[in-house]
Design an enzyme around this catalytic site. Structure first.
Site, PDB file in Angstrom:
ATOM      1  N   HIS A   1       4.111   8.078   2.237  1.00  0.00           N
ATOM      2  CA  HIS A   1       2.993   8.859   2.762  1.00  0.00           C
ATOM      3  C   HIS A   1       2.914  10.235   2.094  1.00  0.00           C
ATOM      4  O   HIS A   1       3.911  10.938   1.991  1.00  0.00           O
ATOM      5  CB  HIS A   1       3.173   8.995   4.278  1.00  0.00           C
ATOM      6  CG  HIS A   1       1.970   9.475   5.008  1.00  0.00           C
ATOM      7  ND1 HIS A   1       0.772   8.795   5.009  1.00  0.00           N
ATOM      8  CD2 HIS A   1       1.772  10.586   5.779  1.00  0.00           C
ATOM      9  CE1 HIS A   1      -0.101   9.448   5.757  1.00  0.00           C
ATOM     10  NE2 HIS A   1       0.481  10.538   6.222  1.00  0.00           N
TER      11      HIS A   1
ATOM     12  N   SER B   1      -4.115  11.705   5.294  1.00  0.00           N
ATOM     13  CA  SER B   1      -3.519  11.414   6.592  1.00  0.00           C
ATOM     14  C   SER B   1      -4.551  11.634   7.706  1.00  0.00           C
ATOM     15  O   SER B   1      -5.602  11.024   7.699  1.00  0.00           O
ATOM     16  CB  SER B   1      -2.256  12.262   6.788  1.00  0.00           C
ATOM     17  OG  SER B   1      -1.488  11.784   7.864  1.00  0.00           O
TER      18      SER B   1
ATOM     19  N   ASP C   1       4.020   3.487   2.677  1.00  0.00           N
ATOM     20  CA  ASP C   1       3.416   4.209   3.794  1.00  0.00           C
ATOM     21  C   ASP C   1       3.174   3.253   4.963  1.00  0.00           C
ATOM     22  O   ASP C   1       2.701   2.127   4.762  1.00  0.00           O
ATOM     23  CB  ASP C   1       2.097   4.824   3.322  1.00  0.00           C
ATOM     24  CG  ASP C   1       1.430   5.723   4.340  1.00  0.00           C
ATOM     25  OD1 ASP C   1       2.014   5.958   5.423  1.00  0.00           O
ATOM     26  OD2 ASP C   1       0.315   6.206   4.049  1.00  0.00           O
TER      27      ASP C   1
END
Length: 319
Positions: free
Chosen positions: A294, A163, A262
């Protein structure tokens, strides 16, 4: 009397009018431990006294009993959390790095960095860069941390992150490639579900929903990086923009991992495609897990797909 709320950025945090920040998730911590129950030992070391920042080191327990000649691949890990939440000390990352180190038989250094909104971007990038230089200061065997001096193979250094941490990993490799006089040799970077974005979708399959796009823009522009002149087209966020050039990326190989559900999936794929087309001479490997969201590998680490990705990540480090 409880302070009045000035603003909320769900699900991450709440900001009060008196300036206090309340993080709503990602605040739990777990202590480091020299208990070899899980075959991995860990300890915390301050790398930035001025900002009270530490790294958490993870080492296979068996390595503590071996000589200084027992060199291991070195993984520098950068946690995610939208530049706002989480830390190397959270159960999420402590447990994950424990499994990676156990499986890859490597030394891992998980980096703490200053977070928004108290310290907005670019503070996180500055801190991670400082930590990387601090780690490489051990390359001659005379740094302040014995574990790094004795066990880190500086010919096999990897950066990894998910991320926001995946985003930071890319930029650190770019900086390492640019700052050649520092001789920071990075073998590879693992860019996992990277938080890359921009004002416009990268292709017709990228997120088109205005509410979703504006929600991500709000997090970046109002809390993570309020000083960005170009908003979500800030080069730190929009790495796939027309002005970006990856030819100087300072590593030999890149693992790009994306998840089908995601919101960042198309950005991640566009990043990999751009790497393959540019003049950078390294190799790119893309791992796409359909039907997953995600950081699924952190949220459900024992699932078949998470274990499959762990194996791929380990192969990237030891291969």
């Amino acid at each position: 009397m409880e302070s009045e709320i000035a603003s909320e950025f769900l699900p991450f945090c709440r900001i009060y009018k008196d300036g206090r920040v309340e993080r709503l998730i990602g605040t739990d911590t777990i202590p480091a431990s020299l208990d070899p129950t899980y075959d991995v030992v860990s300890k915390d070391v301050i790398y930035s006294p001025e900002n009270n920042l530490s790294v958490r080191l993870f080492l296979p327990h068996k390595s503590t009993k071996l000589t200084a000649g027992n060199k291991l691949p070195l993984l520098i890990y950068i946690h995610g959390g939208a530049w706002i939440i989480e830390s190397p000390f959270s159960p999420l990352y402590h447990n994950y790095l424990t499994e990676v180190v156990k499986s890859a038989n490597c030394l891992a250094v998980s980096v703490q960095y200053r977070r928004a909104p108290e310290d907005p971007v670019p503070a996180a990038y500055e801190d991670v860069w400082s930590a990387i230089q601090w780690i490489f200061a051990h390359s001659n065997g005379s740094g302040p941390v014995d574990w790094i001096n004795k066990h880190a193979d500086f010919g096999k250094v990897f950066l990894g992150g998910d991320s926001a941490g995946g985003n930071i990993s890319h930029h650190m490799a770019m900086k390492a490639g640019k700052e050649k006089k520092l001789d920071l040799k990075i073998k590879g970077i693992a860019v996992v579900h990277p938080a890359f974005w921009g004002t416009d979708p990268v292709d017709e399959y990228d997120v088109q929903d205005k509410e979703t796009r504006s929600g991500i823009a709000e997090i970046w522009e109002k809390i993570a990086s309020p000083n960005s002149v170009n908003g979500t087209d800030d080069p730190l966020f929009n790495v796939n923009g027309s002005g970006s050039d990856f030819s100087g990326l300072g590593c030999d190989k890149v693992l790009v991992a994306v998840a089908g559900k995601d919101v960042f999936v198309r950005q991640g794929l566009a990043y990999a495609a751009k790497l393959e087309k540019c003049e950078w001479e390294g190799t790119v490997e893309v791992v796409e897990e359909e039907g997953e969201d995600h950081v699924f590998h952190l949220q459900n680490p024992k699932s078949d797909k998470a274990l499959k990705f762990l194996k791929k990540f380990v192969e990237f480090i030891i291969g």
